[in-house]
Scaffold this active site. Sequence first.
Site, mmCIF file in Angstrom:
data_model
loop_
_atom_site.group_PDB
_atom_site.id
_atom_site.type_symbol
_atom_site.label_atom_id
_atom_site.label_comp_id
_atom_site.label_asym_id
_atom_site.label_seq_id
_atom_site.Cartn_x
_atom_site.Cartn_y
_atom_site.Cartn_z
ATOM 1 N N LYS A 199 -10.133 5.623 5.123
ATOM 2 C CA LYS A 199 -11.432 5.131 5.552
ATOM 3 C C LYS A 199 -12.570 5.674 4.692
ATOM 4 O O LYS A 199 -13.487 4.918 4.340
ATOM 5 C CB LYS A 199 -11.657 5.515 7.019
ATOM 6 C CG LYS A 199 -13.016 5.147 7.578
ATOM 7 C CD LYS A 199 -13.166 3.638 7.723
ATOM 8 C CE LYS A 199 -14.448 3.277 8.449
ATOM 9 N NZ LYS A 199 -15.654 3.650 7.675
ATOM 10 N N CYS A 207 -12.983 -0.590 9.582
ATOM 11 C CA CYS A 207 -12.223 -1.102 8.439
ATOM 12 C C CYS A 207 -12.465 -0.223 7.214
ATOM 13 O O CYS A 207 -13.599 0.156 6.930
ATOM 14 C CB CYS A 207 -12.663 -2.525 8.101
ATOM 15 S SG CYS A 207 -12.726 -3.659 9.506
ATOM 16 N N HIS A 256 -9.441 4.115 -0.747
ATOM 17 C CA HIS A 256 -8.135 3.451 -0.750
ATOM 18 C C HIS A 256 -7.893 2.699 -2.055
ATOM 19 O O HIS A 256 -7.959 1.482 -2.110
ATOM 20 C CB HIS A 256 -8.055 2.505 0.456
ATOM 21 C CG HIS A 256 -6.713 1.862 0.633
ATOM 22 N ND1 HIS A 256 -5.533 2.417 0.185
ATOM 23 C CD2 HIS A 256 -6.361 0.681 1.225
ATOM 24 C CE1 HIS A 256 -4.529 1.629 0.492
ATOM 25 N NE2 HIS A 256 -4.991 0.563 1.106
ATOM 26 N N CYS A 277 0.818 -1.219 0.000
ATOM 27 C CA CYS A 277 0.000 0.000 0.000
ATOM 28 C C CYS A 277 0.851 1.268 0.000
ATOM 29 O O CYS A 277 0.305 2.370 -0.107
ATOM 30 C CB CYS A 277 -0.925 0.019 1.209
ATOM 31 S SG CYS A 277 -2.094 -1.348 1.248
#
Length: 398
Positions: A340, A213, A344, A88
């Site tokens: 969040k 998440c 992403h 990431c």
Amino acid sequence: MAIGIRDRVAIIGMGCTRFGERWDMNAEDLMVEAFIEALDTSGIEKVQIDAAWLGTGIEEQSVGKSAVPLSTALRLQSIPVTRVENYCASGTEALRGAAYAVASGAVDIALAMGVEKLKDTGYGGLPQRGRGTLNNMIWPNISAPGCFAQVATAYASRHGVDRADMKRAMAHISVKSHANAGRNPKAHLRSALTMDAVLNAPIIAEPLGLYDCCGVSDGAACAIVTRPEIAEALGHRDPVRVKSLQLAGSSGVEAQFNAWDGSHFATTRAAVKRAYAEAGVTNPRDEIDLLEVHDCFSVTELVTMEDLGISPEGGAIRDVLDGFYDADGAMPCQIDGGLKCFGHPVGASGLRMLYEIYLQMHGQAGERQRKDIPRLGLSHNLGGMPHQSVCAVALIGR
């Protein structure tokens, strides 16, 4: 002795797409959208770009091998193009390649692009069967929520935090990100959430609930960099400069020995120590104005505040609940919604973080603009799992 690249690289243009479910676009379209914005703000012509780096995390489902999809999409004729991948942290890794090339004098102007196209490719995020065949081939014995949930448990054990306080602090982080994203027209998830909704959400991996998440998104972000004297010659007065750019990868110590208790991210602590030294930062809590950190899970943001040396050991929960990191707090974190809620797209996230800091420093952040223009901002981009990670920390400012 290495002296780093402090103040040797200026950012003259940045661009970022709207993140989300971009059914109407492929990865190439997303790169074009981000690039047009960056090129417009840079004041240069495309032919002035000497080299380009492409960051993407899951190329198997996105652009494929090599960096040719970047040069093809943008029609970058016969210049050096390089694809990088570091989990990431791939977006910041692309910037590192471009910034080092400029700082060394190898090229005058370089492009760093991050992109990911995941939402209609069969890729999934949460640990359920049917999350896509690719996940089962790459990491069949592990899930991201499962790994990061263990960080929450280890942190609570180390600092003697009971479950209710841990859940409240994590919920505050999620509620904050949703509220911030509501003021960001490019964010993927813009709906407000209540504390009750977060606290009563289904458990994904104890103690992480659904709203602890982040998911994945489609999107791209990019930066155009050059040396400060060239930026000034192009008409950029007092451009935003790279103060430090550091990377740290796991050596295996976390997973293979007993010294690491799982309550923090060792690579973050290593990277930020070098980043502060390179930038000349001695008291981050007082010197940094704005944060963008890798909040793949709410507990990641919580623990990172201590790894960055901003909250004291065991003190992040109090700072979070006191609003220190809120949009109107002393040091906002994820004022754009973060991973969040802004979203992403794996390879684009590191550059997206810097995009928000860049906008804030130019007074161009719209409804979420800070009244006092930030002078120094930090981005923290974490890839991999807590026991096997790579961390990139960048400081930019004037």
